[in-house]
Write an enzyme that holds these catalytic residues in place. Structure first.
Site, PDB file in Angstrom:
ATOM      1  N   ASN A  18      22.813  31.598 -44.331  1.00  0.00           N
ATOM      2  CA  ASN A  18      22.186  31.284 -45.613  1.00  0.00           C
ATOM      3  C   ASN A  18      23.193  30.447 -46.400  1.00  0.00           C
ATOM      4  O   ASN A  18      24.193  30.978 -46.880  1.00  0.00           O
ATOM      5  CB  ASN A  18      21.850  32.595 -46.347  1.00  0.00           C
ATOM      6  CG  ASN A  18      21.354  32.363 -47.760  1.00  0.00           C
ATOM      7  OD1 ASN A  18      21.114  31.226 -48.166  1.00  0.00           O
ATOM      8  ND2 ASN A  18      21.205  33.442 -48.519  1.00  0.00           N
ATOM      9  N   LYS A  20      22.877  29.057 -49.194  1.00  0.00           N
ATOM     10  CA  LYS A  20      22.727  29.197 -50.654  1.00  0.00           C
ATOM     11  C   LYS A  20      22.752  27.816 -51.324  1.00  0.00           C
ATOM     12  O   LYS A  20      22.249  26.851 -50.735  1.00  0.00           O
ATOM     13  CB  LYS A  20      23.795  30.152 -51.205  1.00  0.00           C
ATOM     14  CG  LYS A  20      23.748  31.513 -50.467  1.00  0.00           C
ATOM     15  CD  LYS A  20      24.524  32.604 -51.130  1.00  0.00           C
ATOM     16  CE  LYS A  20      24.408  33.882 -50.300  1.00  0.00           C
ATOM     17  NZ  LYS A  20      25.055  35.032 -50.889  1.00  0.00           N
ATOM     18  N   HIS A 104      15.594  37.562 -51.328  1.00  0.00           N
ATOM     19  CA  HIS A 104      17.056  37.695 -51.381  1.00  0.00           C
ATOM     20  C   HIS A 104      17.456  38.352 -52.709  1.00  0.00           C
ATOM     21  O   HIS A 104      16.827  38.103 -53.742  1.00  0.00           O
ATOM     22  CB  HIS A 104      17.715  36.321 -51.242  1.00  0.00           C
ATOM     23  CG  HIS A 104      19.189  36.435 -50.997  1.00  0.00           C
ATOM     24  ND1 HIS A 104      20.082  36.630 -52.020  1.00  0.00           N
ATOM     25  CD2 HIS A 104      19.906  36.435 -49.849  1.00  0.00           C
ATOM     26  CE1 HIS A 104      21.303  36.737 -51.500  1.00  0.00           C
ATOM     27  NE2 HIS A 104      21.223  36.612 -50.187  1.00  0.00           N
ATOM     28  N   GLU A 106      19.699  37.710 -54.718  1.00  0.00           N
ATOM     29  CA  GLU A 106      19.974  36.761 -55.804  1.00  0.00           C
ATOM     30  C   GLU A 106      18.679  36.313 -56.467  1.00  0.00           C
ATOM     31  O   GLU A 106      18.641  36.061 -57.672  1.00  0.00           O
ATOM     32  CB  GLU A 106      20.800  35.574 -55.262  1.00  0.00           C
ATOM     33  CG  GLU A 106      22.242  36.009 -54.998  1.00  0.00           C
ATOM     34  CD  GLU A 106      22.939  35.311 -53.843  1.00  0.00           C
ATOM     35  OE1 GLU A 106      22.494  34.239 -53.422  1.00  0.00           O
ATOM     36  OE2 GLU A 106      23.946  35.876 -53.359  1.00  0.00           O
ATOM     37  N   GLU A 174      20.705  43.921 -46.886  1.00  0.00           N
ATOM     38  CA  GLU A 174      21.867  43.329 -47.544  1.00  0.00           C
ATOM     39  C   GLU A 174      22.234  44.169 -48.770  1.00  0.00           C
ATOM     40  O   GLU A 174      21.664  43.976 -49.851  1.00  0.00           O
ATOM     41  CB  GLU A 174      21.551  41.900 -48.005  1.00  0.00           C
ATOM     42  CG  GLU A 174      21.190  40.954 -46.890  1.00  0.00           C
ATOM     43  CD  GLU A 174      21.498  39.493 -47.254  1.00  0.00           C
ATOM     44  OE1 GLU A 174      22.174  38.841 -46.466  1.00  0.00           O
ATOM     45  OE2 GLU A 174      21.090  39.043 -48.334  1.00  0.00           O
ATOM     46  N   GLY A 180      29.186  38.642 -50.935  1.00  0.00           N
ATOM     47  CA  GLY A 180      30.175  37.764 -51.560  1.00  0.00           C
ATOM     48  C   GLY A 180      31.373  38.501 -52.138  1.00  0.00           C
ATOM     49  O   GLY A 180      32.154  37.908 -52.891  1.00  0.00           O
ATOM     50  N   SER A 220      29.148  39.970 -46.566  1.00  0.00           N
ATOM     51  CA  SER A 220      30.533  39.767 -46.127  1.00  0.00           C
ATOM     52  C   SER A 220      30.717  39.895 -44.614  1.00  0.00           C
ATOM     53  O   SER A 220      31.708  40.454 -44.149  1.00  0.00           O
ATOM     54  CB  SER A 220      31.481  40.717 -46.886  1.00  0.00           C
ATOM     55  OG  SER A 220      31.436  40.444 -48.280  1.00  0.00           O
TER      56      SER A 220
END
Ligand code: 13P
Length: 258
Positions: A18, A20, A104, A106, A174, A180, A220
């Site tokens: 991904n 991003k 996702h 985010e 996730e 991250g 990660s």
């Protein structure tokens, strides 16, 4: 007569990057080119990249005719319409995409997407002939409050509502606290969550569909931990963020056991 137990179905490993909101068109082209030279023709695993929308056409050109596949990072459920800023699953199909990430964290956290909206995106993605990669996962506060399983249960139920068990989806677990942050879930923590997801899925869509379901871990994932995660029985692949932006590190993750 000796009754044999049915063989465990083989789930083909699935590694997706991904990207991003990273990479200009030129940089995306170079990354796709480098990945193709390292990873083409690995037929025992699925390798997918999800560049930003602006770079999809260039990446499609670079990967055309290879074993690598590409997908979008989100998808709108309507085929077309007055939806400023969104891209439809139908448009992704037009770009030769095979997959679209939906839900996702985010999108959920920064843009306020709800399970109901993600459910529409999943159905729209399937209707366009693509496979959705549906993301779920708890926040740190939810984990610390002992709500991990309740959150996963709700997200599976609501994000996947109305799914035809014959349709193929990929689920990505996730945990938000691992994205991250460099703080990967341990293989045991991830395995426990994946086994729970598979059990929930079996309850909703039946054991055969659950046995065939590929569940990716994201958060990660790096070259030095991918092998240990992938060794877990219910971890079928990885959804990689930061480490997918570099040819060497993503290639090492894809080749975790080679
Ligand atoms: P990182 O690998 O950078 O933690 O990101 C994970 C992720 O969000 C993939 O979708």
């Amino acid at each position: 007569m000796l009754l044999k137990s049915p063989p465990t179905p083989m789930r083909k490993p699935f590694i997706a990057g991904n990207w991003k909101m990273y990479k200009t068109i030129a940089d995306a082209r170079a990354l796709a080119h480098g990945l193709r030279s390292k990873l083409d023709a690995l037929s025992d695993r699925d390798v997918v990249v999800c560049p930003p929308f602006t770079a999809l056409a260039a990446v499609a050109q670079e990967l055309q005719g290879s074993s690598l596949r590409w997908g979008g990072q989100n998808a709108h459920w309507e085929r077309e319409g007055a939806f400023t800023g969104d891209i439809s699953a139908h448009m992704l199909a037009d770009l030769g995409c095979t997959y679209a990430i939906v839900g996702h964290s985010e999108r959920r956290q920064v843009f306020g997407e709800t399970d109901a909206m993600i459910n529409k995106r999943m159905h729209g993605t399937l209707a366009a002939g693509l496979t959705p990669i549906v993301c779920i996962g708890e926040t740190l506060a939810e984990r610390e409050a002992g709500k991990t399983y309740a959150v996963l249960e709700r997200q599976i139920k609501e994000s996947l509502a109305g799914l035809n068990p014959a349709s193929t989806v990929v689920v990505a677990y996730e945990p938000v606290w691992a994205i991250g942050t460099g703080q990967t879930a341990t293989p045991d923590q991830a395995q426990e969550a994946h086994a729970f997801v598979r059990k929930q899925y079996a309850g909703a869509y039946g054991p055969p569909a659950a046995q065939a379901l590929r569940i990716l871990y994201g958060g990660s994932v790096k070259p030095d931990n991918s092998k240990f995660l992938m060794e877990q029985p219910d971890i079928d692949g990885a959804l990689v963020g930061g480490a997918s932006l570099d040819v060497e590190s993503f290639s090492k993750i894809v080749r975790y056991n080679l």
